[in-house]
Design an enzyme around this catalytic site. Structure first.
Site, PDB file in Angstrom:
ATOM      1  N   GLU A 153      43.260  44.087  46.304  1.00  0.00           N
ATOM      2  CA  GLU A 153      43.472  44.254  44.751  1.00  0.00           C
ATOM      3  C   GLU A 153      44.010  45.526  44.392  1.00  0.00           C
ATOM      4  O   GLU A 153      43.310  46.443  43.671  1.00  0.00           O
ATOM      5  CB  GLU A 153      42.435  43.906  43.692  1.00  0.00           C
ATOM      6  CG  GLU A 153      42.754  43.603  42.393  1.00  0.00           C
ATOM      7  CD  GLU A 153      41.631  43.444  41.332  1.00  0.00           C
ATOM      8  OE1 GLU A 153      41.534  42.354  40.682  1.00  0.00           O
ATOM      9  OE2 GLU A 153      40.731  44.204  41.337  1.00  0.00           O
ATOM     10  N   GLU A 183      36.482  53.001  36.401  1.00  0.00           N
ATOM     11  CA  GLU A 183      37.477  52.255  37.547  1.00  0.00           C
ATOM     12  C   GLU A 183      38.765  52.802  37.838  1.00  0.00           C
ATOM     13  O   GLU A 183      39.199  52.545  38.914  1.00  0.00           O
ATOM     14  CB  GLU A 183      37.339  50.683  36.953  1.00  0.00           C
ATOM     15  CG  GLU A 183      36.211  50.148  36.796  1.00  0.00           C
ATOM     16  CD  GLU A 183      35.274  50.355  35.774  1.00  0.00           C
ATOM     17  OE1 GLU A 183      34.355  49.493  35.445  1.00  0.00           O
ATOM     18  OE2 GLU A 183      35.658  50.900  34.690  1.00  0.00           O
ATOM     19  N   ARG A 210      32.466  50.768  30.123  1.00  0.00           N
ATOM     20  CA  ARG A 210      31.770  51.901  29.631  1.00  0.00           C
ATOM     21  C   ARG A 210      32.511  52.748  28.489  1.00  0.00           C
ATOM     22  O   ARG A 210      32.098  53.268  27.597  1.00  0.00           O
ATOM     23  CB  ARG A 210      31.622  52.844  30.833  1.00  0.00           C
ATOM     24  CG  ARG A 210      30.513  52.669  31.778  1.00  0.00           C
ATOM     25  CD  ARG A 210      30.366  53.577  32.688  1.00  0.00           C
ATOM     26  NE  ARG A 210      29.601  53.355  33.874  1.00  0.00           N
ATOM     27  CZ  ARG A 210      28.459  53.753  33.884  1.00  0.00           C
ATOM     28  NH1 ARG A 210      27.874  54.744  33.064  1.00  0.00           N
ATOM     29  NH2 ARG A 210      27.266  53.138  34.815  1.00  0.00           N
ATOM     30  N   ASP A 214      37.840  47.956  42.123  1.00  0.00           N
ATOM     31  CA  ASP A 214      37.770  49.491  41.412  1.00  0.00           C
ATOM     32  C   ASP A 214      36.535  49.939  40.903  1.00  0.00           C
ATOM     33  O   ASP A 214      36.082  50.582  40.228  1.00  0.00           O
ATOM     34  CB  ASP A 214      38.702  49.274  40.392  1.00  0.00           C
ATOM     35  CG  ASP A 214      38.310  48.207  39.028  1.00  0.00           C
ATOM     36  OD1 ASP A 214      37.417  47.756  39.151  1.00  0.00           O
ATOM     37  OD2 ASP A 214      39.219  48.044  38.488  1.00  0.00           O
ATOM     38  N   HIS A 244      31.964  44.961  27.939  1.00  0.00           N
ATOM     39  CA  HIS A 244      30.702  45.740  28.778  1.00  0.00           C
ATOM     40  C   HIS A 244      31.241  46.908  29.266  1.00  0.00           C
ATOM     41  O   HIS A 244      30.492  47.770  29.536  1.00  0.00           O
ATOM     42  CB  HIS A 244      30.201  44.823  30.111  1.00  0.00           C
ATOM     43  CG  HIS A 244      31.572  44.771  31.025  1.00  0.00           C
ATOM     44  ND1 HIS A 244      32.595  43.685  30.789  1.00  0.00           N
ATOM     45  CD2 HIS A 244      31.787  45.076  32.163  1.00  0.00           C
ATOM     46  CE1 HIS A 244      33.236  43.742  31.855  1.00  0.00           C
ATOM     47  NE2 HIS A 244      33.033  44.838  32.859  1.00  0.00           N
ATOM     48  N   HIS A 268      26.220  41.397  28.549  1.00  0.00           N
ATOM     49  CA  HIS A 268      25.837  41.994  29.929  1.00  0.00           C
ATOM     50  C   HIS A 268      24.435  42.418  29.863  1.00  0.00           C
ATOM     51  O   HIS A 268      23.880  42.768  28.774  1.00  0.00           O
ATOM     52  CB  HIS A 268      26.824  43.299  29.977  1.00  0.00           C
ATOM     53  CG  HIS A 268      27.022  43.735  31.360  1.00  0.00           C
ATOM     54  ND1 HIS A 268      25.995  44.613  32.135  1.00  0.00           N
ATOM     55  CD2 HIS A 268      27.923  43.452  32.187  1.00  0.00           C
ATOM     56  CE1 HIS A 268      26.411  44.946  33.137  1.00  0.00           C
ATOM     57  NE2 HIS A 268      27.521  44.412  33.445  1.00  0.00           N
TER      58      HIS A 268
END
Length: 394
Positions: A120, A134, A210, A98, A208, A241
């Site tokens: 996936e 995603e 967004r 994704d 991490h 990250h």
């Protein structure tokens, strides 16, 4: 008969981890000629995973730029993959998951009328902003895909509800379990090199996404501080990250705490060792939700939604969001109550059995007329071989 050229696209560390078993399986089959394309959206983290699996990209687009926007990532990735497809002329483009390379790979293939296989496939929250971006990347890749390698029966049902024909969906299990078993079979086990006391209960934290940038991440850090202050035997390991948006908040909020270890993201092997060593994991990562149950490590998911409900249903993970009080309440319960902890630390993994890549190769052989026998689908209800025993409750 010449080998069938397949363009396999990776760009992020999770892409590489989850696609590595597929690439290795395809390379072992003389019927296929997989061409590995690295968009390199996550340059350093991608490279170390490829080295770990002894993979070298055949094409490196190197789209990484400092503080790049989603628009810039998408434009550069699409342009690079367009040129690559023109040059290679693959029979199929294989994308994973994704991230931007998945959607861009599927779109570039569509523009050239090249079939797409989506590894996936079918994960959904049905909230287009959670996770962002995603959720929409995987939905759009799914619209463009011709073959859908769904990791679980729930993912298959998601695709069926969206109108995908049943004979185009194959339940394979998640390839991350293949990768995890490959890593854990290595000898010696990699040392994560974190100075945690042997008698401490270590909490592993990753954050991490967004949607957690800014104040949600600050609230997560508030919860971490409270846990360290309330439980003297707790130490926190937080691989931060590399994105400066994440690092600025984490270091500002937590760097003064002696029992909080802020470190650069370790290589995948040492990170898996941290997952195995952890008493408890707090994470917003999808891959960690899939990996941790193999080790019987309970997971508290730092999100409001998850596209991986299997772990929630199995009782090995729990959604807690980013409210500090809720995080402290749920983590504290596991730290204080051995019975509650034992119920989550039951070492059952509903995401795969380590044979996803084999199934994918067999399905591709059927698709290209090289075989007429599809593999048995992954069934999470069947007992898994070689699962670690449940961990001791300390």
């Amino acid at each position: 008969m010449r080998p069938i050229p397949l363009l396999v696209v990776v760009g992020t560390r999770p892409d590489a981890v989850k696609m590595a078993p597929v690439i290795l399986e395809l390379r072992a089959d003389p019927a296929f000629a997989p061409i590995l394309v690295a968009t390199a959206q996550h340059r350093e983290m991608l490279d170390q995973v490829l080295r770990l699996f002894h993979l070298t990209p055949d094409v490196d687009l190197n789209v990484m730029r400092p503080r790049q926007t989603l628009t810039e990532v998408t434009a550069r990735t699409l342009e690079g993959l367009d040129a690559c497809i023109r040059r290679v002329r693959p029979e199929m483009v294989v994308v994973q998951g994704d991230a931007a390379p998945s959607f861009c790979g599927a779109l570039a293939a569509f523009y050239h009328r090249v079939p797409v296989a989506h590894v996936e496939a079918g994960l959904r929250t049905r909230n287009k902003y959670h996770p962002f971006p995603e959720e929409m990347y995987r939905r759009m890749a799914g619209v463009l895909a011709d073959l859908h390698f769904a990791p679980t029966p729930i993912a298959r049902q998601n695709l069926l509800r969206e109108g995908v024909e049943a004979d185009r969906i194959h339940v394979t299990g998640n390839t991350v379990i293949d990768a995890l078993r490959w890593i854990t079979a290595q000898d010696p086990s990699p040392d994560p090199g974190v100075p945690v006391r042997p008698d401490a209960r270590m909490i592993l934290v990753t954050a991490h996404r967004r949607e957690n940038w800014g104040d949600p991440l600050r609230r997560i850090c508030v919860a971490v501080r409270a846990l360290v202050e309330r439980f003297e035997d707790v130490e926190v390991v937080f691989p931060v990250h590399r994105n400066p948006v994440v690092r600025e908040v984490a270091f500002r909020e937590l760097r003064d705490l002696a029992r909080v270890h802020l470190l650069d993201p370790p290589d995948y092997g040492p990170f898996v060792a941290l997952e195995r060593r952890a008493y408890l994991i707090l994470t917003d990562s999808g891959g960690v939700q899939e990996e941790a149950p193999t080790f019987g490590t309970p997971v508290l998911v730092l999100r409001e939604t998850t596209e991986r409900p299997e772990g929630i249903a199995a009782g090995v993970a729990k959604l807690v969001g980013t409210d500090p009080d809720r995080i402290v309440e749920e983590a504290g319960r596991l730290l204080r109550d051995p019975e509650a902890y034992a119920r989550m630390a039951n070492a059952t993994n509903p995401y795969g059995d380590g044979r996803a890549a084999v199934r994918i190769r067999q399905i591709l052989r059927v698709h290209f007329g090289l075989s007429d026998r599809l593999p048995e689908p992954f069934d999470p209800a069947l007992p898994l071989l070689g699962e670690p025993a449940a961990r001791e409750v300390r």
